[in-house]
Design a protein around this motif. Structure first.
Motif, PDB file in Angstrom:
ATOM      1  N   TYR A  92       0.862  -1.182   0.000  1.00 20.80           N
ATOM      2  CA  TYR A  92       0.000   0.000   0.000  1.00 20.80           C
ATOM      3  C   TYR A  92       0.900   1.235   0.000  1.00 20.80           C
ATOM      4  CZ  TYR A  92      -3.295   3.610   1.463  1.00 20.80           C
ATOM      5  OH  TYR A  92      -4.049   4.752   1.525  1.00 20.80           O
ATOM      6  N   ALA A  93       0.541   2.234  -0.819  1.00 20.58           N
ATOM      7  CA  ALA A  93       1.356   3.443  -0.957  1.00 20.58           C
ATOM      8  C   ALA A  93       0.593   4.652  -0.436  1.00 20.58           C
ATOM      9  CB  ALA A  93       1.745   3.653  -2.422  1.00 20.58           C
ATOM     10  N   ASP A  94       1.332   5.565   0.217  1.00 20.14           N
ATOM     11  CA  ASP A  94       0.735   6.776   0.783  1.00 20.14           C
ATOM     12  C   ASP A  94       1.837   7.828   0.927  1.00 20.14           C
ATOM     13  OD1 ASP A  94      -1.990   7.550   2.334  1.00 20.14           O
ATOM     14  OD2 ASP A  94      -0.259   8.523   3.295  1.00 20.14           O
ATOM     15  N   PRO A  95       1.482   9.110   0.847  1.00 20.21           N
ATOM     16  CA  PRO A  95       2.509  10.146   1.057  1.00 20.21           C
ATOM     17  C   PRO A  95       3.140  10.094   2.448  1.00 20.21           C
ATOM     18  CG  PRO A  95       0.579  11.080  -0.018  1.00 20.21           C
ATOM     19  CD  PRO A  95       0.209   9.697   0.387  1.00 20.21           C
ATOM     20  N   ASP A  96       2.420   9.549   3.424  1.00 22.25           N
ATOM     21  CA  ASP A  96       2.946   9.431   4.780  1.00 22.25           C
ATOM     22  C   ASP A  96       3.420   7.994   4.996  1.00 22.25           C
ATOM     23  OD1 ASP A  96       3.420   9.214   7.519  1.00 22.25           O
ATOM     24  OD2 ASP A  96       1.826  10.620   8.027  1.00 22.25           O
ATOM     25  N   PRO A  97       4.722   7.762   5.229  1.00 25.38           N
ATOM     26  CA  PRO A  97       5.214   6.385   5.381  1.00 25.38           C
ATOM     27  C   PRO A  97       4.596   5.665   6.574  1.00 25.38           C
ATOM     28  CG  PRO A  97       6.918   7.983   5.956  1.00 25.38           C
ATOM     29  CD  PRO A  97       5.808   8.755   5.341  1.00 25.38           C
ATOM     30  N   LYS A  98       4.288   6.392   7.658  1.00 25.60           N
ATOM     31  CA  LYS A  98       3.686   5.747   8.824  1.00 25.60           C
ATOM     32  C   LYS A  98       2.268   5.272   8.515  1.00 25.60           C
ATOM     33  CE  LYS A  98       6.384   8.273  12.301  1.00 25.60           C
ATOM     34  NZ  LYS A  98       6.318   9.160  13.486  1.00 25.60           N
ATOM     35  N   ILE A  99       1.522   6.079   7.764  1.00 24.41           N
ATOM     36  CA  ILE A  99       0.163   5.669   7.387  1.00 24.41           C
ATOM     37  C   ILE A  99       0.219   4.454   6.467  1.00 24.41           C
ATOM     38  CG2 ILE A  99      -1.883   6.358   6.089  1.00 24.41           C
ATOM     39  CD1 ILE A  99      -1.541   9.153   7.150  1.00 24.41           C
ATOM     40  N   ALA A 100       1.169   4.447   5.522  1.00 24.04           N
ATOM     41  CA  ALA A 100       1.308   3.306   4.615  1.00 24.04           C
ATOM     42  C   ALA A 100       1.564   2.026   5.399  1.00 24.04           C
ATOM     43  CB  ALA A 100       2.434   3.563   3.618  1.00 24.04           C
ATOM     44  N   ALA A 101       2.492   2.091   6.365  1.00 22.90           N
ATOM     45  CA  ALA A 101       2.784   0.908   7.180  1.00 22.90           C
ATOM     46  C   ALA A 101       1.592   0.538   8.060  1.00 22.90           C
ATOM     47  CB  ALA A 101       4.020   1.165   8.035  1.00 22.90           C
ATOM     48  N   GLY A 102       0.882   1.547   8.583  1.00 19.99           N
ATOM     49  CA  GLY A 102      -0.272   1.271   9.425  1.00 19.99           C
ATOM     50  C   GLY A 102      -1.383   0.565   8.680  1.00 19.99           C
ATOM     51  N   VAL A 103      -1.640   0.968   7.435  1.00 18.91           N
ATOM     52  CA  VAL A 103      -2.691   0.329   6.644  1.00 18.91           C
ATOM     53  C   VAL A 103      -2.324  -1.119   6.341  1.00 18.91           C
ATOM     54  CG1 VAL A 103      -3.856   0.335   4.409  1.00 18.91           C
ATOM     55  CG2 VAL A 103      -3.543   2.478   5.649  1.00 18.91           C
ATOM     56  N   VAL A 104      -1.080  -1.359   5.916  1.00 13.71           N
ATOM     57  CA  VAL A 104      -0.660  -2.730   5.612  1.00 13.71           C
ATOM     58  C   VAL A 104      -0.729  -3.600   6.864  1.00 13.71           C
ATOM     59  CG1 VAL A 104       1.263  -4.172   4.841  1.00 13.71           C
ATOM     60  CG2 VAL A 104       0.785  -2.013   3.684  1.00 13.71           C
ATOM     61  N   GLY A 105      -0.282  -3.054   8.002  1.00 18.44           N
ATOM     62  CA  GLY A 105      -0.350  -3.819   9.239  1.00 18.44           C
ATOM     63  C   GLY A 105      -1.776  -4.143   9.639  1.00 18.44           C
ATOM     64  N   ALA A 106      -2.688  -3.173   9.479  1.00 16.57           N
ATOM     65  CA  ALA A 106      -4.089  -3.409   9.835  1.00 16.57           C
ATOM     66  C   ALA A 106      -4.722  -4.448   8.916  1.00 16.57           C
ATOM     67  CB  ALA A 106      -4.863  -2.094   9.762  1.00 16.57           C
ATOM     68  N   VAL A 107      -4.403  -4.393   7.625  1.00 19.02           N
ATOM     69  CA  VAL A 107      -4.946  -5.375   6.680  1.00 19.02           C
ATOM     70  C   VAL A 107      -4.430  -6.770   7.013  1.00 19.02           C
ATOM     71  CG1 VAL A 107      -4.922  -6.112   4.264  1.00 19.02           C
ATOM     72  CG2 VAL A 107      -5.291  -3.712   4.822  1.00 19.02           C
ATOM     73  N   THR A 108      -3.143  -6.875   7.325  1.00 13.79           N
ATOM     74  CA  THR A 108      -2.563  -8.176   7.670  1.00 13.79           C
ATOM     75  C   THR A 108      -3.212  -8.747   8.927  1.00 13.79           C
ATOM     76  OG1 THR A 108      -0.464  -7.435   6.716  1.00 13.79           O
ATOM     77  CG2 THR A 108      -0.411  -9.378   8.119  1.00 13.79           C
ATOM     78  N   GLU A 109      -3.365  -7.915   9.937  1.00 12.26           N
ATOM     79  CA  GLU A 109      -3.971  -8.370  11.190  1.00 12.26           C
ATOM     80  C   GLU A 109      -5.416  -8.807  10.977  1.00 12.26           C
ATOM     81  OE1 GLU A 109      -5.148  -6.516  15.578  1.00 12.26           O
ATOM     82  OE2 GLU A 109      -3.694  -5.477  14.289  1.00 12.26           O
ATOM     83  N   SER A 110      -6.184  -8.017  10.216  1.00 10.45           N
ATOM     84  CA  SER A 110      -7.581  -8.358   9.957  1.00 10.45           C
ATOM     85  C   SER A 110      -7.695  -9.657   9.171  1.00 10.45           C
ATOM     86  CB  SER A 110      -8.261  -7.217   9.196  1.00 10.45           C
ATOM     87  OG  SER A 110      -9.600  -7.530   8.894  1.00 10.45           O
ATOM     88  N   TYR A 111      -6.785  -9.865   8.225  1.00  2.04           N
ATOM     89  CA  TYR A 111      -6.817 -11.088   7.417  1.00  2.04           C
ATOM     90  C   TYR A 111      -6.561 -12.323   8.277  1.00  2.04           C
ATOM     91  CZ  TYR A 111      -4.865 -14.784   4.489  1.00  2.04           C
ATOM     92  OH  TYR A 111      -4.575 -16.004   3.922  1.00  2.04           O
ATOM     93  N   PHE A 112      -5.524 -12.287   9.113  1.00  3.31           N
ATOM     94  CA  PHE A 112      -5.207 -13.456   9.935  1.00  3.31           C
ATOM     95  C   PHE A 112      -6.300 -13.714  10.971  1.00  3.31           C
ATOM     96  CE2 PHE A 112      -0.874 -13.055   8.299  1.00  3.31           C
ATOM     97  CZ  PHE A 112      -0.555 -14.385   8.111  1.00  3.31           C
TER      98      PHE A 112
END
Length: 696
Positions: A92-112
């Motif tokens: 996932y790409a975003d102008p804010d690197p922390k938001i980009a990492a937060g979205v990917v982490g949330a998607v991964t957690e929700s998937y598992f």
């Protein structure tokens, strides 16, 4: 202004086969379908719905600006494989690197979380269903044991279970293989029934989950969706393996019934026919019962399908789930057919053995049936133990590395994007020009014209050459060559008109076009010269384009008095005809127009003029104005014996060509053919060739 974008990623491993503790799963070989299903689950509302509800995610600038956050995020999340390995990345790409990492982490957690919960519920449900089946089989085993004991007492056997009895089938007839295969099929069918029921319950529960994840307040189907639901449900019922199998059975018996009616002497009155008809009626009642049983399930599946189709990802994921369920149902139907066939073979061979050995084997066969039931019970119990044991096995999907804020943007400066924009700016005018030409629809060849009408192309006219201002000899020779081809193409058109049987009595010929600059004047003038030269008789050429006359310039004669004065009564017809250009070609110029041309042509004046043309003129050719821009052309063409429609290649428009044909037909004229004008000399020579002759 360029804004750098940061792309965060999480690394997952999708195992090709399911890890196990003690019992290997032999049914998970469809790794490609498993991988694709997991990708769709990650991008589905089931995973992304809880993600966008998190405050830190919902308040991020890019996501907060979206109306449908789930659908937008599904398009932004990318799941890609790493080479040909089992590794996958969630990006996932975003102008804010922390938001980009937060979205990917949330998607991964929700998937598992969803995967662990779904797998646990499904496995537990299968274990529960197998437990219920195990209890039912145990009761069956106990019943068979009681039957064996009762038969043993009748046969004076004290304890049938004290000493191990040899199965009668193994002693008297080779039924052991059939029994073994029958046990395997029965166990396989039992497990499939449990898996199908668990999958159906899971799909039923998905409807509420989808509704909550999609964030829709009202999940009631619309009237159109309700109608479509019933259609989809009926199709699901008719395409189910159980219904198709029963319909095949009925079709086979119907064919047998017709053959029986044809061969048996009494026909429909025979007992055989009546018995077959009764079997078919029973099968039809069974088919109706199957349809009613499947109908409720089919309605729920259709509703879920319609709800899932409200999102693109839901449609893809649902299709894969439905495919898996359909395969299990097909496998179950195959098991049922196989079990029926094996039972029939077993009973037939058993009866053969009994017929040859008497009733002494009844106890042995009952014991065989008990042994088979015990084996089925043991295998079902073993399968339940396997599932219970493997609940603690490692998952098939593992998180290899979580998402961290990226330290560098995807691209420091968008050189590729800038290059694409520059190239697009250069190519855009050409693309627009090509698009405009396609939208306008220019006439390109004869085939395009004939496909748009019932008229034939009577002739293709080579392009009239333009004399070069520089008087080189080579240029002069080229002009002479091109002019000769132009004259030859006109002569070819004249020959087609002369030899046409339908135009044998033609005298008045109108030459018209849809718009100006389509070459009608050059065709009319040169066709007049060609007719006069070939027949040796006088011909009258009339310039009917009173708004924009041109024939007087072609023949270098005076414009007045002309046709205008003849129509308004200011001059006699014989006085207006110019005979000075040639002894054979006489020209009636248009004259100078001072009033509306419709006023001059009304009240039958044009018809009267044509009737006064002297009989010495074998042909009368009229150069009319363009039909679409000067409607008086319809008055001129209506009184003609035939009308030629001129079309300029690569200039005339197809829509205008269709319109002129409609107007000519509505006005009651007689269009006899099309003339394709302006054909390049090279194309004309290539298509028709050239055959020069020697001149002194």
């Amino acid at each position: 202004m360029f804004e750098p974008v940061y792309e965060a990623s999480a690394w997952l491993q999708f195992e090709e086969r399911t890890p196990y503790l003690a019992f290997e799963n032999k049914d998970d070989g469809r790794s490609k379908l498993f991988f694709q299903t997991q990708i769709e689950i990650i991008r589905s509302p089931l995973v992304l719905g809880p993600v966008v509800k998190r405050p830190e995610i919902a308040q991020s600038p890019k996501i907060a600006a979206q109306t449908d956050k789930v659908s937008w995020l599904a398009k932004q999340i990318r799941v890609t494989s790493v080479g040909n390995s089992e590794l996958f990345r969630i990006l996932y790409a975003d102008p804010d690197p922390k938001i980009a990492a937060g979205v990917v982490g949330a998607v991964t957690e929700s998937y598992f979380k969803l995967r662990d919960q779904t797998d646990a519920e499904r496995n537990q449900r299968i274990i529960d269903l197998l437990g219920q089946e195990k209890d039912r089989r145990l009761r069956e085993v106990l019943r068979l044991r009681d039957n064996v004991r009762a038969l043993a007492q009748e046969a004076a056997v004290k304890d049938p279970f004290a000493a191990k009895m040899e199965p009668a089938a193994a002693q008297k007839h080779p039924l052991a293989d059939l029994e073994s295969r029958l046990i395997e099929v029965q166990v396989e069918g039992t497990v499939l029934k449990a898996r199908i029921k668990a999958a159906e319950e899971e799909l039923k529960a998905k409807e509420e989950q989808w509704a909550a994840a999609s964030g829709e307040a009202d999940q009631l189907l619309t009237k159109q969706e309700l109608a479509l639901r019933d259609v989809l449900a009926d199709r699901i019922v008719e395409e189910s393996p159980e219904v198709r199998q029963q319909k095949d059975i009925i079709a086979a018996k119907m064919a047998n019934l017709k053959e029986t009616e044809r061969l048996v002497a009494k026909g429909r009155q025979s007992p055989v026919y009546a018995r077959l008809l009764g079997d078919i009626r029973n099968d039809e009642r069974t088919l109706d019962r199957l349809r009613n049983e499947i109908k409720q399930r089919a309605v729920r599946e259709a509703e879920l399908s319609l709800l899932a189709k409200r999102t693109e990802q839901g449609t893809s994921l649902l299709q894969k789930k439905m495919d898996e369920l359909a395969k299990m149902r097909s496998d179950l139907a195959a098991c049922a057919v196989m079990e029926t066939m094996l039972l029939e073979r077993y009973e037939k061979q058993r009866k053969d053995v009994e017929a040859s050995s008497g009733d002494t084997l009844e106890l042995g066969f009952k014991y065989d049936e008990l042994v088979r039931a015990e084996k089925v019970f043991e295998m079902i119990a073993q399968r339940a133990v396997e599932l219970q044991t493997e609940r603690g096995a490692p998952g098939r999907v593992r998180l290899m590395q979580g998402a961290t804020p990226p330290s560098a943007p995807v691209e420091a400066f968008p050189l590729k994007l800038m290059a694409i924009v520059c190239m697009g700016g250069l190519c855009l005018p050409f693309a627009l020009a090509v698009l405009w030409e396609r939208l306008v629809g220019r006439v390109g060849d004869s085939a395009a014209l004939e496909s748009q009408s019932r008229l034939a192309v009577l002739g293709e006219i080579a392009r009239l050459p333009m004399r070069s201002p520089i008087g080189h000899r080579s240029s002069s020779e080229r002009v002479k060559h091109d002019l000769r081809l132009f004259e030859e193409s006109i002569d070819s058109l004249r020959t087609s008109l002369s030899l046409s049987e339908s135009l044998g009595g033609m005298r008045v010929l109108a030459v018209t076009s849809a718009a100006n600059r389509e070459g009608k004047t050059s065709v009319a003038s040169q066709l007049a010269v060609s007719f006069a030269r070939s027949t040796g008789k006088q011909l009258l050429l009339i310039d009917g384009d009173m708004r924009c006359p041109d024939l007087h310039n072609v023949f270098n004669i005076e414009l007045e008095p002309g046709l205008v004065k003849v129509l308004d009564g200011g001059c006699e017809l014989e006085d207006a005809i110019n005979t000075g250009w040639s002894d054979l070609v006489h020209v009636l110029p248009a004259g100078r127009l001072e009033v509306n041309p419709h006023t001059l042509l009304g009240n039958g004046t044009w018809t009267s003029l044509l009737s006064r043309i002297p009989e010495k003129y074998r042909y009368v050719i009229i150069d009319t104005p363009p039909v679409l821009s000067a409607s008086e052309a319809l008055v001129l063409t209506k009184e003609a014996d035939a009308t030629l429609v001129c079309v300029m290649r690569d200039y005339s428009r197809v829509d205008q060509f269709r319109k002129i044909l409609e107007r000519l037909e509505t006005a009651g004229t007689r269009p006899v053919g099309i003339v394709l004008n302006g054909v390049p000399v090279k194309d004309y020579s290539y298509r028709w060739g050239e055959y020069s002759y020697v001149r002194d």
